[in-house]
Structure formats: C-alpha cells, structure tokens
Design a protein around this motif. Structure first.
Motif: not given
Ligand code: TXA
Ligand code: MG
Length: 339
Positions: A9-10, A14-15, A127-130, A165-169
C-alpha cells in the motif's frame, strides 16, 4: 530485532522508504526475486546487508535505479553497447556492469572499479526507490548460499529477525535473478544467465561472449569476473543429483536408487508415472520460462519437506533454459549423472 511486515500500500511504501532513509534494511519485491535493499550511497547501511545475509565480503552488490537520470552519477561512462542494452531491456531483468563513479561507496562493489546497475520493472520496487530519493543496493534476500526467495514467505524463512522490514508484493514473475552482463572491458560478456537470453543480447549488441563459468565448475584458484559465481549457491539442504537421460531411464534409475528419504524433481505431467517416491514438479519440459518461475519454490519445498536425496530431471540449456540449468547445476553442486 523485530521485523515489520508491510504490504504494497501507499502508506507501507512510505514506511519502507523511511526505514531505508534512516539507514535500515528492507526486503522488497522485484520481478526477478526479492531483494534485500539498503541506501546504495550509505556505506554503513550497505555493510549491514553483508552481515544480515552472512555474505562474503568480496561479493559485490547490484545498485537499483527507478529513473534514467540517476545513472550518470553512478558510472564513469556509458559505452554505446550499454546504451543499446538499456534502450532494449530497461526497465527489466538485465543488470549491466560499467565503470564505477566515485559517488558509489567502494563497499557496494567490494572495492572493484566497476558497479552493477539494474532498473527493475516491478512497480513496487520502482515506487520504493522513488520514495527514497536514492538508488538501492540489493542482493537477493536470502541467507548467503541458500535458494533465492520468490515469495515474501521465503524471505521470512531466511531473514526474519535480522532485517527491519519485508514488503509483501506477491510471487515474483520471472523467478530467477537478472541476467548480468559486463561492458566494462570493451566487449559484452555474459556473467550470469537470466530471463534476457544471450540470443536477445546478441541481437542488440551484435556480439556477446559467454563466460565459461556459467556451465562449468570453477577451478579452486581461478580469478573470476563475477565473484558471486565462486560460492556455493542456491543449495537446499538435500543432496540434489541431476540425471541427464530420457524419462524412462530416469524412472529406472530412481527405482533402484531410492529409500524413504528420497524425492524427485520432475516436469509437469510426469508425476503420475512416479509412484515409489514423492515428486515435486517445476514446470513443463518444453517451457523454460515456467521452470524459471518455479525452480526456487521447488527448492524451498525440498527444504521444508526435509528430503535427503533428490534426483532431478535435466532442463534444456536453450534460451531461458540456460539460466534454469545454471541455477540447478549449482544447487546440485555440479553432480550430474548421464545415463
Ligand atoms: O535479479 C537480481 O539481480 C536480484 C534482484 C534483487 O535485483 N539481485 C541479485 O543480487 O541477484 P545478487 O547479489 O544475489 O547477485 C549479484 C551478482 C553476483 O553474482 C555478483 O557477484 C555480481 O552480480 N556482481 C555485482 N556487482 C558486480 C561487479 N561490479 N562485477 C562483477 N560482478 C558483479
Ligand atoms: Mg543471490
């Protein structure tokens, strides 16, 4: 440390960006495999990647960008061949090694004069790099030597408690790490095969050398172009043995060489013919892209089930198959039986 589980999520992106801006480590999805990301321009953050993974200190990292404007400050020069490759395959699963600029901390490249750059196609990675505002150094998000992660669960199994952290994509689409080419010494040379095939590269640049280490075991003291190739890699806990033969001979061999700790790694559709031992499938025999997508999950499943010996059908070495063969033969420690 406690690892945070984030969605794509957006707010969660950001987190993740905040964690990375503070010098932390976050596992992120890409179209190839999950990466363990840190600020590529922060040498302390980069050092943390090596300790979280248990990565050898001489195995350099790939720098990920989300905009072509980030490239100029990372490399000394952009050879014409690199320019053509970027136009053809970026964003996408191709990493290009060029001369490193002084802006990139030496820790990223383990002191080499070159740097590996990749522009991933995955929207979450972009998006994360941005959101960070800087490029991310990211190796595959596994403990060094283990199979690479293609789901967030694989990452949790290896790195929970060791990273912020881990982002689930979701599942990774390609399933094997990016193709790596170097253009740093005047010619185009393939160092690691992937979804972008040697044939596709040659069609763009006119020529491509294939590093001999792709299919062969390294000599003990050899000097390697890509340090990552000299380490034990992708290996599950089981002993994997590749059987080069037709299916009938494969079955005959398995029947006479199995016990209750044995399993087989087969192509889709073959499982009904294997009755004596458990069977894990990794795609149809004639579909190398499907095998690429599923191979690491199959290796993780072998670990989960705790088999001791696994006989594997041998994949084709053509096109994307070269990448599948390259990973499987390393997972097998180069143990191949020809029947
Ligand atoms: O698909 C991928 O490339 C994934 C995702 C996360 O982007 N990343 C990945 O990173 O596979 P890693 O660290 O597992 O593999 C990087 C490979 C290693 O074999 C390393 O030796 C090689 O690239 N490499 C990196 N920088 C290099 C350099 N300057 N010269 C030669 N080889 C380099
Ligand atoms: Mg790796």
């Amino acid at each position: 440390m406690e690892t945070m589980f984030l969605t794509d999520s957006k707010e969660d992106i950001q987190s993740a960006a905040k964690i990375l801006q503070n010098g932390g480590l976050c596992a992120i999805p890409t179209e190839t495999v999950y990466g363990l990301a840190a600020n590529a321009l922060d040498s302390d953050a980069v050092k943390e990647i090596f300790s979280a993974k248990g990565r050898p200190q001489d195995n350099p990292l790939i720098v990920h960008i989300s905009d072509m404007s980030q490239l100029d400050s990372l490399v000394e020069e952009i050879p014409a061949s690199a320019q053509k490759l970027m136009e053809a395959f970026w964003p996408g699963p191709l990493t290009i090694i060029m001369k490193r600029s002084a802006n990139v901390p030496p820790e990223v490249s383990c002191g080499l004069s070159t740097v590996a750059i990749r522009f991933p196609a995955h929207p979450v990675a972009q998006k994360i790099i941005e959101a960070c505002g800087f490029p991310l150094a990211a190796p595959s998000a596994n403990r060094s030597g283990a199979p690479s992660p293609t789901t967030a669960l694989h990452v949790i199994g290896d790195l929970n408690g060791r990273i912020d952290a881990i982002i689930d994509g979701g599942d990774c689409e390609v399933g094997l790490e990016s193709t790596v080419v170097t253009v740093a010494d005047g010619e185009v040379r393939l160092l690691r095969p992937g979804k972008i095939t040697p044939e596709q590269i040659k069609a763009v640049t006119g020529s491509v050398q294939i590093d001999r280490n792709i299919k062969n075991k390294l000599d003990e003291n050899a000097v390697v172009a890509s340090p990552g190739m000299k380490y034990k890699h992708y290996a599950p806990d089981a002993r994997i043995i590749i059987i080069k033969s037709d299916f009938e001979k494969f079955l005959g061999y398995v029947e006479t060489h199995s016990d209750e700790t044995t399993a087989v790694l087969c192509f889709d559709g073959e499982q009904n013919a294997v009755s004596s031992v458990p069977c894990i499938c990794y795609g149809h025999e004639d579909d190398s892209s499907e095998q690429a997508q599923r191979l690491f999950s199959a290796l993780h499943e072998i670990n989960r089930a705790g088999y001791k010996t696994v006989y594997s059908r041998c994949p084709s070495e053509e096109g994307v198959g070269l990448a599948v063969y390259n990973r499987l033969i390393r997972a097998a420690g180069f143990e191949v039986i020809e029947l």
